[in-house]
Design an enzyme around this catalytic site. Structure first.
Site, PDB file in Angstrom:
ATOM      1  N   GLU A 183       0.999  -0.978  -0.081  1.00  0.00           N
ATOM      2  CA  GLU A 183       0.123  -0.024   0.014  1.00  0.00           C
ATOM      3  C   GLU A 183       0.845   1.210  -0.137  1.00  0.00           C
ATOM      4  OE1 GLU A 183      -3.347  -0.260   2.463  1.00  0.00           O
ATOM      5  OE2 GLU A 183      -3.714   1.833   2.669  1.00  0.00           O
ATOM      6  N   ARG A 184       0.715   2.294  -1.027  1.00  0.00           N
ATOM      7  CA  ARG A 184       1.402   3.391  -1.288  1.00  0.00           C
ATOM      8  C   ARG A 184       2.942   2.996  -1.272  1.00  0.00           C
ATOM      9  NH1 ARG A 184      -3.067   5.682  -2.431  1.00  0.00           N
ATOM     10  NH2 ARG A 184      -4.592   5.880  -0.307  1.00  0.00           N
ATOM     11  N   ASN A 226      -3.018  -1.577   7.723  1.00  0.00           N
ATOM     12  CA  ASN A 226      -4.118  -2.011   7.303  1.00  0.00           C
ATOM     13  C   ASN A 226      -4.041  -3.788   7.330  1.00  0.00           C
ATOM     14  OD1 ASN A 226      -5.845   0.282   6.996  1.00  0.00           O
ATOM     15  ND2 ASN A 226      -4.852   0.613   5.187  1.00  0.00           N
ATOM     16  N   LYS A 303      -3.357  -0.050  13.959  1.00  0.00           N
ATOM     17  CA  LYS A 303      -4.370   0.987  13.494  1.00  0.00           C
ATOM     18  C   LYS A 303      -5.641   0.659  13.784  1.00  0.00           C
ATOM     19  CE  LYS A 303      -5.854   3.250   8.930  1.00  0.00           C
ATOM     20  NZ  LYS A 303      -5.462   3.155   7.609  1.00  0.00           N
ATOM     21  N   GLU A 307     -10.359   4.619   9.318  1.00  0.00           N
ATOM     22  CA  GLU A 307     -10.258   3.984   7.954  1.00  0.00           C
ATOM     23  C   GLU A 307     -11.016   2.849   7.479  1.00  0.00           C
ATOM     24  OE1 GLU A 307      -7.398   7.167   5.479  1.00  0.00           O
ATOM     25  OE2 GLU A 307      -6.482   5.066   6.187  1.00  0.00           O
ATOM     26  N   LYS A 376       1.393  10.908  13.250  1.00  0.00           N
ATOM     27  CA  LYS A 376       1.837  11.378  11.974  1.00  0.00           C
ATOM     28  C   LYS A 376       2.315  12.891  12.047  1.00  0.00           C
ATOM     29  CE  LYS A 376      -0.859   8.462   8.876  1.00  0.00           C
ATOM     30  NZ  LYS A 376      -1.757   8.491   7.591  1.00  0.00           N
ATOM     31  N   ASP A 381      -2.469  14.323   6.663  1.00  0.00           N
ATOM     32  CA  ASP A 381      -2.110  12.897   6.022  1.00  0.00           C
ATOM     33  C   ASP A 381      -0.823  13.326   5.129  1.00  0.00           C
ATOM     34  OD1 ASP A 381      -1.636  10.267   5.782  1.00  0.00           O
ATOM     35  OD2 ASP A 381      -3.252  10.071   4.412  1.00  0.00           O
ATOM     36  N   GLU A 403       5.598   9.597  13.309  1.00  0.00           N
ATOM     37  CA  GLU A 403       5.355   8.943  12.165  1.00  0.00           C
ATOM     38  C   GLU A 403       5.648   9.663  11.017  1.00  0.00           C
ATOM     39  OE1 GLU A 403       1.971   6.078  11.650  1.00  0.00           O
ATOM     40  OE2 GLU A 403       2.028   6.496   9.924  1.00  0.00           O
ATOM     41  N   GLU A 409       3.812   8.948  -0.866  1.00  0.00           N
ATOM     42  CA  GLU A 409       2.359   9.082  -1.447  1.00  0.00           C
ATOM     43  C   GLU A 409       1.676  10.289  -1.952  1.00  0.00           C
ATOM     44  OE1 GLU A 409      -0.212   7.756   1.884  1.00  0.00           O
ATOM     45  OE2 GLU A 409      -1.894   7.978   0.819  1.00  0.00           O
ATOM     46  N   HIS A 537      -4.013  18.440   0.294  1.00  0.00           N
ATOM     47  CA  HIS A 537      -4.633  17.311  -0.105  1.00  0.00           C
ATOM     48  C   HIS A 537      -5.634  17.471  -1.369  1.00  0.00           C
ATOM     49  CE1 HIS A 537      -6.360  13.354   0.819  1.00  0.00           C
ATOM     50  NE2 HIS A 537      -6.119  13.113   2.091  1.00  0.00           N
ATOM     51  N   TRP A 559     -12.791  12.879   2.399  1.00  0.00           N
ATOM     52  CA  TRP A 559     -11.838  12.213   1.435  1.00  0.00           C
ATOM     53  C   TRP A 559     -11.943  13.226   0.190  1.00  0.00           C
ATOM     54  CZ3 TRP A 559     -12.839   6.182   1.806  1.00  0.00           C
ATOM     55  CH2 TRP A 559     -12.333   5.612   3.138  1.00  0.00           C
TER      56      TRP A 559
END
Lengths: 721, 721
Positions: A183-184, A226, A303, A307, A376, A381, A403, A409, A537, A559
């Site tokens: 992922e990413r 995830n 996590k 999400e 983070k 994000d 983090e 990403e 974003h 989102w």
């Protein structure tokens, strides 16, 4: 004759025997032959290596020194059992001979359990270089540092280095799925070949460990946040053990992500309620099962309730309940839990930037001692630029782990040259003011501000199956830089850039100076052509590839890029002051006061905190619209400048990496223009203002940019499909 | 002094500069220094290279010769513009100087457009080596062959090689998806980095082309037969063009898979009916669009109406309708269509083994000239052993293309050492008897049997992002061997094994002899431990990893292993004789007659054609049950033997590949035992007979083997999820 033939011969052999090999696999661990004028000088100081003590970490330290020596001097470095003269003596303090100790005792008191001392001393009249530490791991770090000194062509004559890591848990987070998608991930696929584990140990596992150890990284979370519960089955624990066995000599602990619903999914229980005694016992048993195989297992990264991931909230319990349950399971084995604060809910109408703080700050002081809350760097994000996360400084009684995201990403994937240590440094240097001036994020993270007992820094890895590990040859600098900053969050990014360039490409001064400038400017370039002036974003959704400021049709409001830029005919930007979301209230004074007015807000954060009219007059006397356009144009020109400089570097680097970087820079330029054109055309609908003259006619119209689709953009996890 | 220092120096440099590089990337194109005693002899015959003519293929031929020379002799091979003496003259026939031609004219008449002549001739008293051909591609093949002669340490003194490929389309099929997963891919992920194309040209693209050209492969289908129409969009055609441009100098054409429903899916039409004029025009336009970018585009490969793929049957049309429509679209550009005969339907109650023949044979003679019907080697699906596909020989008026699978979907993935040329050779050597004795499959394929104008052989690639391309170091041999057999289907597999071993590992006789035996026995080993005596398709379903003879719950009957072995208390095997499915009737006499009785059926095909009682007495006087057990046990012992031999090879190969192979062989042994235990325990339920004494007590019970799950087994396409 020999010496005359030598350079030609080297060239020929290099060409013929290594030419078809892929460049870049060796990362910064390139031990090229030392130039003739320095060679004798160095060799005179490294007659043999004299290891004291036993153990696999000491063994790899000796091997690494031998490997480097053979690269530098084309000669085998012999191991002695006793000190002659001009030897390199290595070993932990307690294993050193008594006549060595007095010369390093003072330095040894200055280091922590992972630190090291490298010192030229005299035993009688005999000069030797001692590399010592409290632990074998410290010795290994010392050996890598000693090697780096030679790579950087520093003098060993009177070497005296005393150094310790300032942060305890220096950890890579791999968002790697068990099917090897990442992922990413933009550097190919997962280097963990689960199918062939535990039997097949690939050379890259060892080289991965070497690279990490060389920069002080001491932990790796193998699996995606995830998470899949399958990694906790006996079949996979055996595979994890095999990797742990490879990494152990290099001082690297393995961690796993714990899917909160595992007790349910693995078919053992019908609940995962963290206050249920059976659930608590299940995790204790699972921890015991893992530790029976991997005695130095690091612990869990979680996590939860974010999400779509399961978590304690599913059972009406809190993050504290969840984290502490896991913490109790690993505590008997000295494990830790890294619990992510990256939470936000579509059911919470409040500004997404506020939610993590709102949820976690009230828990301050309630987490067990072996829990690190992993935060983070910013409240949204991993954007090209964000103000520091307001949780930093706001939880004085809770260990907070930084983090960072090394994988790009939101910063052009692996096609864009962006030197991230500059971003990391900016965050670490920011002053939270929570205890008056000087309460920097770095001091929160290294524990010095509130005397924290547990400290950590995580970096989401940019590593994959790419022949050169990171895809972009310059992506390696971000892995390297993360490691250096995790070791010492006060390190200057310019120093990191110079070190890395010298070790990776060329020590030539002209090259290093020009390319250092390229690296240091590259982060501002990406901010300029993607999200200047506090925009954030506005990437296309899902894959986050390219601009998508027009997207507004996703179910979860937060989102949608339109949620973040809030452009309308009146202006643009997210009002986070008191009349707006008041996210600003989460910061301490004087930040709160300063940022409450656009005039005193740093322009780089302007639209992060304020919704301003398109004709708002900025410090240079021009309108916001004009300045926004100027920033996008500047970003494009920044990339053009990078290309010009790189084109002049041809003589300093091998053809393969030269051409590869050249091609990637062209992608970066194309995409920088794409960003400029698409975002300005989109915002122009609202501003109704002309594009300034310095903006070239866009190649396409807005409709075209909106029509672009990338169904196979990399980095999408199967779970997103 | 120089010569004394040299070997040590080489060693040191190799160790220090290349040591950390990954072994295996260079495949069989390793140009290691020639031993001293041969060096001068060779070098004396290669003073300079004298190219005649122009063009990128000639350029890469020169570069490749120079690269090889520099590896062999650590000296640059100079290019001359005129012949001196002991030069290597290269160029197509029409570009050679008139005084050279007479010496090679006779040979030139013996080759086809892709063949070559390598001949030592004298021009006056001047000896030169000429490498010539009808086409630049032929010259390149000649150069690679010349290099191979040196790699194999053959004499160049009176070299005189005249060679031409016997098959026209020598094509790799990549089952690579646009998201870089590879269906049935076990060497990592797709080497096509679509996201970074067309801008980023990776070194591996060039090395891929070099490797293929060196063995005569002249085409590559870039995409999965389970196709995505997205590859036909302008965005992707541009990417395909970039790859085509890289491959063109190496004589490699690109092909794409055409998803039959593309006119619908790309949003242009509401049907894909092949007789609809708009649909026909759509494909013509699409072909024109592709050829405008890629003038030498090879054409399309199509999987239609098979395993859920769309096709002409959806519109009540036939395979002929579909194939001919596409053939017309590419015909003006000299393109071809490869139409797969791999069809079977869950709605057809007939034996799956019969369906492709039943459907395609009636179409014989109806396909356009530029259609190749692509037929898998056997009637089921790439099993460790199958009788040849009965279509071979049964369609005398239709060009038939052989489809082999190089990736080991049913043969242990990339963990098992299986030398596939032995399997390919067995198929090619089988006699179809369709025109009396000697009508071998090879003669069907190379067109000699029915004077076919278009010929081809396809191999489903085993190539991926693995550092050594194929995962298992010995997987490279299967890529190599496929290329050699596509060039000449009569090549002896033993010769291929020896060549490959020498070029890849060591020329030492002891090594080559012992390892040749290992390679040649390895295919029978996998048959023994997986599917002996004609058993087939009893792998676990979906991923096909490991044994799954018990699986019988899948919707489509022919996806269930129980469909294939049909074990019950009375016996085991699939009766394909007249009382059974009568698939046997699809073969010619005397096969039909011979195989109709178990007594005259080769034991290797016994259970393919017959359902026999467990106590059926076989040629050795023992029962079927006993013989089955013996075969499984033999398979395990075969692997143990391979391990013993390999362990003795340590001195001949580098540590990295030695250890890697050693670890993989352990996996193979583990899985061979797993196969033996699981299958015998399962069949024992039906046979009710004791396991013979030579079978060790199984480690687990049947329940355990049935419980094993592999949710992340590699090679599963997202479309399977």
């Amino acid at each position: 004759m020999f010496s005359k033939q030598f350079p030609l011969l080297i060239f020929m052999l290099l060409f013929s025997l290594c030419a078809s090999a892929q460049k870049g696999y060796d990362l910064w661990l390139q031990y090229d032959p030392v130039e003739k004028d320095l060679k004798d000088q160095y060799r005179g100081q490294i007659n043999t290596v004299v290891p004291y003590g036993k153990g696999e970490t000491l063994n790899v330290a000796v091997l690494e020194l031998q490997k480097a020596y053979e690269g530098f001097f084309q000669k085998k470095l012999e191991k002695s059992i006793s000190i002659g003269g001009q030897d390199v003596v290595i070993g932990v303090k307690n294993d050193l001979p008594p006549y060595v100790l007095p010369s390093v005792n003072n330095e040894l008191t200055q280091i922590n359990s992972e630190g090291f001392v490298i010192k030229k001393i005299f035993i009688g009249n005999t000069p030797v270089t001692v590399i010592t530490a409290q632990s074998p791991q410290g010795v290994l770090y010392g050996v890598f540092r000693f090697i780096r000194e030679i790579q950087l062509r520093k003098s060993l004559e009177n070497i005296n280095i005393v150094d310790s890591p300032k942060i305890q848990k220096r950890v890579l987070n791999h968002w790697d799925n068990l099917d090897r998608t990442v992922e990413r991930g933009y550097a190919g696929f997962s280097i963990w070949d689960w199918h062939h584990l535990p039997e097949l140990i690939k050379p890259e596992y060892v080289d991965y460990a070497r690279a990490n150890a060389s920069i002080g990284i001491n932990g790796t979370v193998l699996t995606n946040v995830n998470a899949s519960s399958v990694v906790l089955t006996p079949q996979y624990i055996e595979k994890v053990k095999a990797l742990a066995d490879v990494f152990r000599p290099y001082g690297i602990q393995v961690y796993l992500t714990a899917r909160f619903s595992s007790p349910l999914e693995l078919g053992d229980l019908d609940t995962a309620d963290p206050l249920n005694p059976e659930v608590r016992q299940w995790w204790k048993d699972k921890a015991d099962e893992i530790y029976a195989q991997i005695p130095d297992f690091g612990g869990f990264l979680v996590k939860a309730n974010s999400e779509g991931q399961p978590g304690p909230n599913n059972y009406g319990r809190s993050h504290v309940d969840g984290a502490n349950m896991l913490a109790e399971a690993v505590a008997p084995h000295k494990g830790i839990v890294m619990w992510r604060a990256f939470v936000y809910s579509e059911h919470d109408p409040d500004d997404r930037a506020k939610q993590a703080y709102s949820e976690f700050v009230p828990f301050d002081g309630q987490f067990h001692d072996n829990v690190l809350v992993q935060v983070k760097n910013g409240a949204i994000d991993f954007q090209p630029r964000e103000p520091f996360h307001p949780i930093f400084g706001a939880m004085p009684k809770t260990p907070l782990m930084m983090e960072f995201q090394i994988t790009q990403e939101y910063l052009g994937f692996s096609s864009h040259l962006v030197f991230l240590p500059k971003l990391f440094e900016e965050v670490l240097d920011e002053d939270t003011f929570v205890q008056g001036e000087g309460a920097t994020v770095a001091k929160v993270i290294d524990g010095s501000l509130n005397n924290k007992k547990l400290t950590g820094m995580a970096g989401v890895a940019n590593i994959g199956t790419a022949k050169n590990w990171t895809g972009h040859p310059f992506g390696q600098a971000n892995w390297y830089g993360f490691g250096r900053l995790a070791w010492d969050p006060y390190t200057d990014s310019e120093e990191i850039a110079k070190e890395w360039l010298k070790m990776t490409f060329s020590k030539d001064r002209a090259f290093v100076e020009q390319m250092t400038e390229v690296l240091l400017n590259s982060r501002e370039a990406v901010v300029n052509y993607m999200t200047p002036l506090g925009l954030h974003h506005i990437m296309d959704t899902g894959h986050h590839y390219g601009p998508g400021p027009w997207v507004g049709n996703l179910d979860r409001p937060e989102w949608n890029p339109v949620y973040y830029h809030r452009a309308d005919s009146l202006g643009v930007g997210f009002d986070r002051t008191a009349p707006g979301s008041n996210a600003l209230s989460q910061y301490a004074e004087p930040i709160r006061e300063m940022y409450s007015s656009p005039e005193t807000t740093p322009e780089k954060y302007l639209l992060w905190f304020h919704h301003l009219p398109w004709d708002y007059q900025m410090k240079n006397g021009k309108t916001l619209w004009y300045n926004m356009a100027a920033k996008y144009q500047q970003g494009v020109e920044d990339v053009e400048e990078m290309i010009n400089t790189w084109n002049e570097m041809q003589g300093y680097v091998d053809d393969q990496r030269f051409e590869q970087t050249q091609m990637l820079l062209q992608i970066q330029l194309k995409e920088a223009k794409w960003w400029r054109n698409a975002v300005l055309l989109y915002f122009q609908q609202f501003s109704g203002m002309e594009l300034p003259d310095f903006i070239p006619e866009p190649e396409h119209d807005l409709k075209y940019y909106k029509s672009l689709e990338f169904p196979y953009a990399p980095g999408i996890s199967p779970s997103w499909h």
